[in-house]
Design a protein around this motif. Sequence first.
Motif, PDB file in Angstrom:
ATOM      1  N   HIS A  65      10.375 -16.567  -9.198  1.00 35.44           N
ATOM      2  CA  HIS A  65      10.155 -15.828 -10.201  1.00 35.44           C
ATOM      3  C   HIS A  65       8.574 -15.527 -10.430  1.00 35.44           C
ATOM      4  CE1 HIS A  65      10.090 -13.673 -14.351  1.00 35.44           C
ATOM      5  NE2 HIS A  65      11.491 -13.429 -13.996  1.00 35.44           N
ATOM      6  N   ALA A  66       7.902 -16.647 -10.542  1.00 33.97           N
ATOM      7  CA  ALA A  66       6.552 -16.411 -10.857  1.00 33.97           C
ATOM      8  C   ALA A  66       5.857 -15.669  -9.643  1.00 33.97           C
ATOM      9  CB  ALA A  66       5.791 -17.824 -10.960  1.00 33.97           C
ATOM     10  N   VAL A  67       6.243 -15.837  -8.445  1.00 30.76           N
ATOM     11  CA  VAL A  67       5.676 -15.318  -7.195  1.00 30.76           C
ATOM     12  C   VAL A  67       6.052 -13.834  -7.218  1.00 30.76           C
ATOM     13  CG1 VAL A  67       5.966 -15.113  -4.686  1.00 30.76           C
ATOM     14  CG2 VAL A  67       5.917 -17.270  -5.751  1.00 30.76           C
ATOM     15  N   GLY A  68       7.467 -13.494  -7.584  1.00 35.63           N
ATOM     16  CA  GLY A  68       7.758 -11.943  -7.935  1.00 35.63           C
ATOM     17  C   GLY A  68       6.813 -11.396  -8.780  1.00 35.63           C
ATOM     18  N   ALA A  69       6.712 -12.204  -9.999  1.00 41.30           N
ATOM     19  CA  ALA A  69       5.883 -11.631 -11.113  1.00 41.30           C
ATOM     20  C   ALA A  69       4.358 -11.157 -10.668  1.00 41.30           C
ATOM     21  CB  ALA A  69       5.905 -12.496 -12.290  1.00 41.30           C
ATOM     22  N   ARG A  70       3.596 -12.086  -9.944  1.00 41.31           N
ATOM     23  CA  ARG A  70       2.550 -11.567  -9.534  1.00 41.31           C
ATOM     24  C   ARG A  70       2.481 -10.638  -8.416  1.00 41.31           C
ATOM     25  NH1 ARG A  70      -1.613 -15.772  -6.232  1.00 41.31           N
ATOM     26  NH2 ARG A  70      -3.459 -15.162  -7.261  1.00 41.31           N
ATOM     27  N   VAL A  71       3.484 -10.227  -7.614  1.00 40.20           N
ATOM     28  CA  VAL A  71       3.348  -9.081  -6.773  1.00 40.20           C
ATOM     29  C   VAL A  71       3.615  -7.798  -7.586  1.00 40.20           C
ATOM     30  CG1 VAL A  71       4.996  -8.001  -4.864  1.00 40.20           C
ATOM     31  CG2 VAL A  71       4.456 -10.562  -4.687  1.00 40.20           C
ATOM     32  N   LEU A  72       4.461  -8.037  -8.692  1.00 33.63           N
ATOM     33  CA  LEU A  72       4.771  -6.804  -9.589  1.00 33.63           C
ATOM     34  C   LEU A  72       3.495  -6.631 -10.227  1.00 33.63           C
ATOM     35  CD1 LEU A  72       7.656  -7.084  -8.964  1.00 33.63           C
ATOM     36  CD2 LEU A  72       8.177  -6.816 -11.327  1.00 33.63           C
ATOM     37  N   ARG A  73       2.644  -7.334 -10.628  1.00 35.05           N
ATOM     38  CA  ARG A  73       1.300  -7.139 -11.182  1.00 35.05           C
ATOM     39  C   ARG A  73       0.153  -6.409 -10.206  1.00 35.05           C
ATOM     40  NH1 ARG A  73       2.167 -12.250 -13.851  1.00 35.05           N
ATOM     41  NH2 ARG A  73       0.763 -13.269 -12.277  1.00 35.05           N
ATOM     42  N   ASN A  74       0.178  -7.044  -9.112  1.00 36.34           N
ATOM     43  CA  ASN A  74      -0.639  -6.650  -8.233  1.00 36.34           C
ATOM     44  C   ASN A  74      -0.337  -5.295  -7.572  1.00 36.34           C
ATOM     45  OD1 ASN A  74      -0.041  -6.583  -5.132  1.00 36.34           O
ATOM     46  ND2 ASN A  74       0.519  -8.488  -5.316  1.00 36.34           N
ATOM     47  N   THR A  75       0.846  -4.878  -7.430  1.00 33.75           N
ATOM     48  CA  THR A  75       1.372  -3.426  -7.140  1.00 33.75           C
ATOM     49  C   THR A  75       1.271  -2.466  -8.078  1.00 33.75           C
ATOM     50  OG1 THR A  75       3.629  -3.980  -7.520  1.00 33.75           O
ATOM     51  CG2 THR A  75       3.013  -4.334  -5.151  1.00 33.75           C
ATOM     52  N   LEU A  76       1.388  -2.888  -9.274  1.00 27.86           N
ATOM     53  CA  LEU A  76       1.054  -2.075 -10.443  1.00 27.86           C
ATOM     54  C   LEU A  76      -0.324  -1.512 -10.505  1.00 27.86           C
ATOM     55  CD1 LEU A  76       3.324  -3.382 -13.296  1.00 27.86           C
ATOM     56  CD2 LEU A  76       3.268  -1.164 -12.454  1.00 27.86           C
ATOM     57  N   ALA A  77      -1.287  -2.606 -10.387  1.00 27.76           N
ATOM     58  CA  ALA A  77      -2.678  -2.653 -10.168  1.00 27.76           C
ATOM     59  C   ALA A  77      -3.079  -1.686  -9.322  1.00 27.76           C
ATOM     60  CB  ALA A  77      -3.478  -3.813 -10.409  1.00 27.76           C
ATOM     61  N   GLN A  78      -2.405  -1.900  -7.874  1.00 22.78           N
ATOM     62  CA  GLN A  78      -2.809  -1.042  -6.981  1.00 22.78           C
ATOM     63  C   GLN A  78      -2.553   0.423  -6.908  1.00 22.78           C
ATOM     64  OE1 GLN A  78      -2.804  -2.425  -2.634  1.00 22.78           O
ATOM     65  NE2 GLN A  78      -1.786  -4.458  -3.586  1.00 22.78           N
ATOM     66  N   GLY A  79      -1.296   0.691  -7.668  1.00 21.96           N
ATOM     67  CA  GLY A  79      -0.869   2.024  -7.877  1.00 21.96           C
ATOM     68  C   GLY A  79      -1.596   2.938  -8.788  1.00 21.96           C
ATOM     69  N   LEU A  80      -2.314   2.195  -9.782  1.00 14.35           N
ATOM     70  CA  LEU A  80      -3.123   2.751 -10.695  1.00 14.35           C
ATOM     71  C   LEU A  80      -4.524   3.314 -10.095  1.00 14.35           C
ATOM     72  CD1 LEU A  80      -3.125   0.462 -13.903  1.00 14.35           C
ATOM     73  CD2 LEU A  80      -2.483   2.965 -13.613  1.00 14.35           C
ATOM     74  N   ILE A  81      -4.965   2.138  -9.103  1.00 19.82           N
ATOM     75  CA  ILE A  81      -6.154   2.656  -8.240  1.00 19.82           C
ATOM     76  C   ILE A  81      -6.009   3.648  -7.332  1.00 19.82           C
ATOM     77  CG2 ILE A  81      -8.174   1.574  -6.855  1.00 19.82           C
ATOM     78  CD1 ILE A  81      -7.411  -1.198  -8.334  1.00 19.82           C
ATOM     79  N   TYR A  82      -4.787   3.372  -6.706  1.00 20.08           N
ATOM     80  CA  TYR A  82      -4.702   4.406  -5.412  1.00 20.08           C
ATOM     81  C   TYR A  82      -4.180   5.538  -5.760  1.00 20.08           C
ATOM     82  CZ  TYR A  82      -3.203   3.601  -0.400  1.00 20.08           C
ATOM     83  OH  TYR A  82      -3.136   3.522   0.988  1.00 20.08           O
ATOM     84  N   LEU A  83      -3.265   5.699  -6.943  1.00 20.76           N
ATOM     85  CA  LEU A  83      -2.507   7.151  -7.036  1.00 20.76           C
ATOM     86  C   LEU A  83      -3.387   8.045  -8.078  1.00 20.76           C
ATOM     87  CD1 LEU A  83       1.188   5.969  -6.631  1.00 20.76           C
ATOM     88  CD2 LEU A  83      -0.592   6.957  -4.739  1.00 20.76           C
ATOM     89  N   SER A  84      -3.978   7.237  -9.028  1.00 26.32           N
ATOM     90  CA  SER A  84      -4.523   8.154 -10.118  1.00 26.32           C
ATOM     91  C   SER A  84      -5.660   9.051  -9.630  1.00 26.32           C
ATOM     92  CB  SER A  84      -5.217   7.349 -11.087  1.00 26.32           C
ATOM     93  OG  SER A  84      -4.160   6.276 -11.623  1.00 26.32           O
ATOM     94  N   GLY A  85      -5.925  10.029 -10.489  1.00 26.25           N
ATOM     95  CA  GLY A  85      -7.094  11.156 -10.199  1.00 26.25           C
ATOM     96  C   GLY A  85      -8.544  10.517 -10.160  1.00 26.25           C
ATOM     97  N   SER A  86      -9.396  11.681 -10.197  1.00 28.72           N
ATOM     98  CA  SER A  86     -10.873  10.959 -10.158  1.00 28.72           C
ATOM     99  C   SER A  86     -11.335  10.389 -11.361  1.00 28.72           C
ATOM    100  CB  SER A  86     -11.679  12.606 -10.271  1.00 28.72           C
ATOM    101  OG  SER A  86     -11.235  13.347 -11.129  1.00 28.72           O
ATOM    102  N   GLU A  87     -10.713  10.307 -12.464  1.00 33.13           N
ATOM    103  CA  GLU A  87     -10.757   9.576 -13.712  1.00 33.13           C
ATOM    104  C   GLU A  87     -11.010   8.122 -13.390  1.00 33.13           C
ATOM    105  OE1 GLU A  87      -6.250   9.601 -13.674  1.00 33.13           O
ATOM    106  OE2 GLU A  87      -7.839  11.085 -13.345  1.00 33.13           O
ATOM    107  N   VAL A  88     -10.384   7.335 -12.580  1.00 35.76           N
ATOM    108  CA  VAL A  88     -10.580   6.043 -12.140  1.00 35.76           C
ATOM    109  C   VAL A  88     -11.500   5.907 -10.923  1.00 35.76           C
ATOM    110  CG1 VAL A  88      -8.279   5.673 -12.811  1.00 35.76           C
ATOM    111  CG2 VAL A  88      -8.860   5.940 -10.300  1.00 35.76           C
ATOM    112  N   ASP A  89     -12.630   6.938 -10.655  1.00 33.84           N
ATOM    113  CA  ASP A  89     -13.527   6.813  -9.695  1.00 33.84           C
ATOM    114  C   ASP A  89     -14.463   5.797  -9.989  1.00 33.84           C
ATOM    115  OD1 ASP A  89     -12.543   8.576  -7.738  1.00 33.84           O
ATOM    116  OD2 ASP A  89     -13.603  10.093  -8.393  1.00 33.84           O
TER     117      ASP A  89
END
Length: 489
Positions: free
Chosen positions: A324-348
């Motif tokens: 469960h701890a391993v999975g939670a960490r993957v969920l956190r890092n994929t959420l972070a990657q999604g924000l960086i990857y898929l957001s617009g120019s506001e996160v440049d």
Amino acid sequence: MVRTSVLVVGAGPVGLMLAGELRLGGVDVILVETRSEPSGESRGLGFTARATEIFQQRGLLRRFGDVELNRQGHFGGIPMDFGVLEGSHFGARGVPQYKVEEMLEAWAKELGASVRREHKLITLQNNADGVVAVVDGPEGPFEIAADYLVGCDGGRGTVRRLGGFDFAGTDATREMYLADILGRNIRPRFIGERVPEGMVMSARFAEGVDRIIVCPRGVPRKERTEPITFDEVADAWQRLTGESLHGAEIRWVSVFTDATRQATEYRRGRVLLAGDAAHVHLPAGGQGLSLGITDAANLGWKLAATVKGWAPADLLDTYHSEQHAVGARVLRNTLAQGLIYLSGSEVDPLRGLLAELVAIPEVGRYLSGMVSGLAIQHDVGSREHPLLGRRMPHVQLTDGRSTADLLHPARGVLLVADGDFGPVAKGWIDRVDFVRASPAARSDAGWPADVQAVLIRPDGYVAWVAPSTIALSEALSRWFGTPVAPVAE
């Protein structure tokens, strides 16, 4: 009524891997699957470094043929060199998920697992002494009685719902598209390319076959009653890139979302969850299939030990506490990657800062360890040595074998380079292999100079290191139960 030790629901990679692990542990297993045949679909095109090691630990990696291990990867679209960790890589690339399924099904059947297709789980009773499931097969409904049932039936799986598991998290906010097409000369975009209205990715993964991914910005998830069409995907691709793919030959088309959820418990009595049945997340960094494989490797030997009767009382509970701890960490890092990857120019500004941070060796090692799965560290009762709780690195031994070779039977391993630990090890000889061999070469990461011996769990994690303030018999008892005979240190 059909009787088995473990009933596994779902014949995807996770269920098949678990079935093989259980058979290595000497446990009867029936695997039921609603599909009449493998889907042939491939959401994943490879697996992480840790999943690669797990396949190697079971002697399965060679079944894929020549596998390309790639050092270059990314975190949220920021390029990274995963080789900053010794022996590390982004993972195996170019292995479609359907090939993983084919290999694992053949392996599980070779070991004696019963795979029953066109069988659908209808109901289950989670009793104190076992599970009774009603399954609808080609000849009608029938009952299967099992000591345990494991749901490996995906993010929309039946087992989680029937078992009353809470699936906490967030709903999808957007939908994205995936397709495999033939006969088009598409410019490669291996780690994705951000465009004004979203992100697109394209890569050649087989002769004449290109994988395209389209992530339009501002497109909410649709409540679909019919499968997505390729015209929708081609329209989105043209809108984002200006390129037309209409009329291309299609091998596969699908839709995915950024829904992020995790079961609050991986075990409820005699029912357990693994793979996407236990966790769903944005497929950033190709971690989904690999996380499920680590679930299966962690659970398999513990569940087999419990069924066989030699497991310590709390061994099966460590599946939840660890994974469960391993999975939670993957969920956190994929959420972070999604924000960086898929957001617009506001996160440049954030992207620019992260690119600078990734160039710092310590940060690169931290992120590489996270995404590759090599940084997983379980609680084994002590952290007096850096190896404790971590996976045993691949080390060549003087007897010609490697540490991965020793784990092929899915048994514990006491690997001794110096010292007299044989008399103690005899107490667990029925479930732990005693191996006397030295590393062919000492290294800080693989086998530090101060190490005399290591106790390796069947899933490849180090449970004890000598010298230690903890007695070997104590460590063996914690992970492998009561000895077959009295033991004197």
